[in-house]
Design a protein around this motif. Structure first.
Motif, PDB file in Angstrom:
ATOM      1  N   MET A  11     -85.502 -41.519   8.475  1.00 55.39           N
ATOM      2  CA  MET A  11     -86.770 -40.777   8.502  1.00 55.39           C
ATOM      3  C   MET A  11     -86.909 -40.074   9.849  1.00 55.39           C
ATOM      4  N   ASN A  12     -87.545 -38.884   9.812  1.00 54.60           N
ATOM      5  CA  ASN A  12     -87.734 -38.146  11.058  1.00 54.60           C
ATOM      6  C   ASN A  12     -89.037 -38.547  11.737  1.00 54.60           C
ATOM      7  N   LYS A  13     -89.291 -37.961  12.914  1.00 52.62           N
ATOM      8  CA  LYS A  13     -90.450 -38.346  13.719  1.00 52.62           C
ATOM      9  C   LYS A  13     -91.759 -38.124  12.980  1.00 52.62           C
ATOM     10  N   SER A  14     -91.898 -36.994  12.301  1.00 52.13           N
ATOM     11  CA  SER A  14     -93.160 -36.688  11.613  1.00 52.13           C
ATOM     12  C   SER A  14     -93.452 -37.672  10.494  1.00 52.13           C
ATOM     13  N   GLU A  15     -92.389 -38.236   9.894  1.00 51.60           N
ATOM     14  CA  GLU A  15     -92.574 -39.209   8.822  1.00 51.60           C
ATOM     15  C   GLU A  15     -92.878 -40.609   9.367  1.00 51.60           C
ATOM     16  N   LEU A  16     -92.426 -40.888  10.576  1.00 52.12           N
ATOM     17  CA  LEU A  16     -92.599 -42.213  11.148  1.00 52.12           C
ATOM     18  C   LEU A  16     -93.903 -42.381  11.918  1.00 52.12           C
ATOM     19  N   THR A  17     -94.440 -41.291  12.445  1.00 53.58           N
ATOM     20  CA  THR A  17     -95.609 -41.387  13.316  1.00 53.58           C
ATOM     21  C   THR A  17     -96.840 -40.784  12.650  1.00 53.58           C
ATOM     22  N   TYR A  18     -98.008 -41.150  13.195  1.00 52.29           N
ATOM     23  CA  TYR A  18     -99.277 -40.607  12.694  1.00 52.29           C
ATOM     24  C   TYR A  18     -99.937 -39.781  13.777  1.00 52.29           C
ATOM     25  N   SER A  19    -100.442 -38.639  13.418  1.00 53.47           N
ATOM     26  CA  SER A  19    -101.248 -37.829  14.335  1.00 53.47           C
ATOM     27  C   SER A  19    -102.264 -37.051  13.517  1.00 53.47           C
ATOM     28  N   LYS A  20    -103.371 -36.688  14.155  1.00 52.82           N
ATOM     29  CA  LYS A  20    -104.410 -35.939  13.465  1.00 52.82           C
ATOM     30  C   LYS A  20    -103.952 -34.500  13.211  1.00 52.82           C
ATOM     31  N   THR A  21    -104.510 -33.902  12.164  1.00 57.92           N
ATOM     32  CA  THR A  21    -104.169 -32.537  11.789  1.00 57.92           C
ATOM     33  C   THR A  21    -105.354 -31.626  12.034  1.00 57.92           C
ATOM     34  N   ASN A  22    -105.169 -30.553  12.768  1.00 55.74           N
ATOM     35  CA  ASN A  22    -106.235 -29.590  12.999  1.00 55.74           C
ATOM     36  C   ASN A  22    -106.334 -28.641  11.809  1.00 55.74           C
ATOM     37  N   PHE A  23    -107.526 -28.520  11.261  1.00 53.82           N
ATOM     38  CA  PHE A  23    -107.750 -27.697  10.066  1.00 53.82           C
ATOM     39  C   PHE A  23    -107.254 -26.268  10.259  1.00 53.82           C
ATOM     40  N   TYR A  24    -107.517 -25.685  11.411  1.00 52.35           N
ATOM     41  CA  TYR A  24    -107.189 -24.283  11.636  1.00 52.35           C
ATOM     42  C   TYR A  24    -105.692 -24.065  11.813  1.00 52.35           C
ATOM     43  N   GLU A  25    -104.995 -25.052  12.315  1.00 54.40           N
ATOM     44  CA  GLU A  25    -103.554 -24.933  12.474  1.00 54.40           C
ATOM     45  C   GLU A  25    -102.815 -25.174  11.173  1.00 54.40           C
ATOM     46  N   LYS A  26    -103.442 -25.858  10.251  1.00 54.69           N
ATOM     47  CA  LYS A  26    -102.804 -26.220   8.980  1.00 54.69           C
ATOM     48  C   LYS A  26    -103.035 -25.187   7.884  1.00 54.69           C
ATOM     49  N   ASN A  27    -104.199 -24.522   7.905  1.00 59.12           N
ATOM     50  CA  ASN A  27    -104.622 -23.734   6.751  1.00 59.12           C
ATOM     51  C   ASN A  27    -104.476 -22.225   6.937  1.00 59.12           C
ATOM     52  N   SER A  28    -104.466 -21.545   5.790  1.00 63.05           N
ATOM     53  CA  SER A  28    -104.359 -20.089   5.761  1.00 63.05           C
ATOM     54  C   SER A  28    -105.702 -19.453   6.095  1.00 63.05           C
ATOM     55  N   GLU A  29    -105.695 -18.155   6.345  1.00 61.24           N
ATOM     56  CA  GLU A  29    -106.935 -17.430   6.626  1.00 61.24           C
ATOM     57  C   GLU A  29    -107.881 -17.479   5.438  1.00 61.24           C
ATOM     58  N   SER A  30    -107.336 -17.466   4.230  1.00 59.64           N
ATOM     59  CA  SER A  30    -108.203 -17.516   3.044  1.00 59.64           C
ATOM     60  C   SER A  30    -108.921 -18.854   2.936  1.00 59.64           C
ATOM     61  N   GLU A  31    -108.227 -19.940   3.305  1.00 62.48           N
ATOM     62  CA  GLU A  31    -108.863 -21.255   3.270  1.00 62.48           C
ATOM     63  C   GLU A  31    -109.901 -21.381   4.383  1.00 62.48           C
ATOM     64  N   ILE A  32    -109.612 -20.799   5.534  1.00 63.45           N
ATOM     65  CA  ILE A  32    -110.590 -20.807   6.628  1.00 63.45           C
ATOM     66  C   ILE A  32    -111.843 -20.032   6.214  1.00 63.45           C
ATOM     67  N   LYS A  33    -111.637 -18.904   5.551  1.00 67.76           N
ATOM     68  CA  LYS A  33    -112.778 -18.121   5.063  1.00 67.76           C
ATOM     69  C   LYS A  33    -113.578 -18.924   4.041  1.00 67.76           C
ATOM     70  N   ALA A  34    -112.887 -19.682   3.199  1.00 58.56           N
ATOM     71  CA  ALA A  34    -113.582 -20.506   2.205  1.00 58.56           C
ATOM     72  C   ALA A  34    -114.473 -21.539   2.892  1.00 58.56           C
ATOM     73  N   ALA A  35    -113.986 -22.086   4.000  1.00 58.12           N
ATOM     74  CA  ALA A  35    -114.782 -23.059   4.754  1.00 58.12           C
ATOM     75  C   ALA A  35    -116.036 -22.413   5.330  1.00 58.12           C
ATOM     76  N   TYR A  36    -115.879 -21.233   5.918  1.00 57.79           N
ATOM     77  CA  TYR A  36    -117.031 -20.529   6.491  1.00 57.79           C
ATOM     78  C   TYR A  36    -118.031 -20.154   5.395  1.00 57.79           C
ATOM     79  N   ASP A  37    -117.516 -19.680   4.261  1.00 60.85           N
ATOM     80  CA  ASP A  37    -118.396 -19.293   3.149  1.00 60.85           C
ATOM     81  C   ASP A  37    -119.158 -20.500   2.607  1.00 60.85           C
ATOM     82  N   TYR A  38    -118.476 -21.638   2.515  1.00 60.57           N
ATOM     83  CA  TYR A  38    -119.117 -22.848   2.008  1.00 60.57           C
ATOM     84  C   TYR A  38    -120.307 -23.234   2.881  1.00 60.57           C
ATOM     85  N   CYS A  39    -120.170 -23.039   4.170  1.00 59.80           N
ATOM     86  CA  CYS A  39    -121.206 -23.477   5.099  1.00 59.80           C
ATOM     87  C   CYS A  39    -122.446 -22.583   5.081  1.00 59.80           C
TER      88      CYS A  39
END
Length: 458
Positions: free
Chosen positions: A1-29
């Motif tokens: 297993m590689n490092k990403s599979e062995l360790t845990y770290s938090k995921t930043n929403f903006y670094e993970k998601n597309s612009e369309s998903e970010i827009k969906a978040a803003y629209d929801y709010c």
């Protein structure tokens, strides 16, 4: 297993998601902010939630009604506590999926005999509600929201201070030029509770003999506008809340400031998840509880037997066994957590605290000290929810409220778990929790909706 599979770290929403998903978040709010502006008190939150529910096909429920798969109901408990449920197609003995949040927030309540005159001012005496930091409530524009119940059975609603052109209300603070003694006091005692007196006016009434002319003028204005007298305050629920509406924060508009994020930031996503889960086979219940900030007591709090009364009525009508239903039910205690604030880093434990924009926060346990007053969800239930989130691409994080022995807090989780229902805390991380204006991330609000929806359908 590689490092990403062995360790845990938090995921930043903006670094993970597309612009369309970010827009969906803003629209929801946008909808969330509208909900917040209309729901500063629990009574208003119930009213707003019922309006949303009825738009989505929900009807009033009363005990003894016949219910069938596909039916959608809400139960309005004394206008301060709301239950909503949609009946699924699977056997009710498989349990109910429950989302439980609270809709009360820290505030200042009028005392029963509140109005008095002193030094040329008319004031209202208050009694703070919940865990407020009293110094935060002075020199702040306030609005008055509430209900006056009169002896003749009529009810008068009061809502003044929010709209452009409304007067606002105010609690005096001491000028720094004369604050030498006050400045030497601890932060928690510099503003005594009995000094949280709200300015109602200063203009005396004309052509009236005797004293208290300012008070009499204010009472006269209240009688003209609302038809009430001083005695009517004996049977009134009048709350002072911040007058400001929900606003975007930052050049990037990634944050929202508002009064009452705790816990309406979980109540609103619970509602939207319920409304979007019509294709779920499960029976789903949303609980919007009152009095969480003062222990969940009373007949509108989560400790009230109404919760299990409703579960029992649903179970019986659908041919289920209430004991089996409770044993197989699953609940998310949808309540907020503290978000890491680098300005006060010393109270957080960096490996186990919620970070901004890293998704909804799961708290396996809350409480204080040696986990006093907590539910402490079993590992198996936490693992089950982890799998749901992974399968549905939900960004989430694990966190405690703060350093051990630094303080602590509780939720409604323990009151639900005592009925033999699997329960864990899951909510949005908040900056400046319990302040008149709190701060949350739009990304985290949106992931709350996605998490609750995944839970309802899994």
């Amino acid at each position: 297993m590689n490092k990403s599979e062995l360790t845990y770290s938090k995921t930043n929403f903006y670094e993970k998601n597309s612009e369309s998903e970010i827009k969906a978040a803003y629209d929801y709010c946008v909808g969330y902010c509208e909900f917040m502006d209309e729901s500063k008190t629990e009574r208003e939150a119930v009213k707003t939630s019922i309006a949303l529910a009825e738009k989505n096909g929900y009807k009033p429920y009363s005990f003894g009604m016949s219910i069938n798969p596909g039916d959608k109901y809400y139960y309005n408990n004394r206008s301060r506590n709301l239950y909503l449920f949609r009946v699924g197609t699977e056997d009710i003995n498989n349990g109910i999926r429950i989302l439980a949040s609270h809709i009360d927030s820290p505030r200042l309540d009028f005392k029963q005999t509140p109005i008095y005159e002193d030094g040329g001012f008319c004031f209202a005496k208050t009694h703070y509600y919940g865990g407020v930091r009293k110094y935060q409530w002075v020199a702040l524009p306030l609005a008055l929201h509430g209900t006056v119940a009169k002896k003749d059975g009529s009810v008068v609603d009061i809502k003044i201070g929010d709209e452009l052109g409304d007067p606002v209300f105010y609690i005096n603070d001491l000028l720094p030029h004369l604050a030498k003694d006050q400045n030497s006091k601890p932060l928690g005692t510099a503003i005594p509770a009995e000094s949280l007196n709200i300015v109602l006016g200063s203009r005396p009434i004309k052509d009236e003999e005797g004293g208290d002319k300012v008070k009499l003028h204010i009472l006269n204005l209240l009688n003209e506008k609302y038809g009430i007298t001083e005695e009517d305050f004996l049977s009134a629920d009048i709350f002072a809340v911040p007058a400001e509406k929900a606003r975007d924060v930052g050049f990037d508009r990634s944050l929202i400031s508002a009064y009452g994020h705790d816990d309406k930031v979980c109540a609103y996503p619970s509602l939207t998840a319920l409304f979007e889960s019509d294709d779920s086979v499960h029976t789903v219940m949303v609980v919007l509880a009152d009095k969480e900030e003062i222990g969940s007591d009373g007949n509108t709090g989560m400790q009230c037997a109404l919760f299990t009364d409703l579960m029992g009525a649903i179970s019986e009508e659908l041919g289920g066994n209430i004991y089996s239903v409770k044993a197989n039910s699953k609940c998310l205690s949808a309540d907020v957590n503290a978000c890491f604030d680098p300005n006060f880093a010393e109270v957080f434990e960096s490996r186990n605290c919620a970070k901004i924009n890293c998704g909804i926060t799961m708290s396996k346990y809350t409480g204080s000290g040696g986990k006093g007053g907590t539910n402490d969800a079993p590992a198996e239930y936490v693992a089950w929810i982890r799998k749901i989130f992974e399968d549905n691409g939900v960004i989430w994080q694990a966190a405690e409220l703060g350093k051990a022995d630094q303080g602590g807090g509780g939720t409604v989780a323990k009151f639900i778990a005592k009925h033999n229902i699997e329960t864990v805390d899951l909510g949005v991380a908040v900056i400046s929790m319990h302040a008149p204006y709190e701060l949350v991330s739009k990304a985290d609000v949106y992931t709350a909706h996605k998490a609750f929806l995944a839970f309802c359908k899994a």
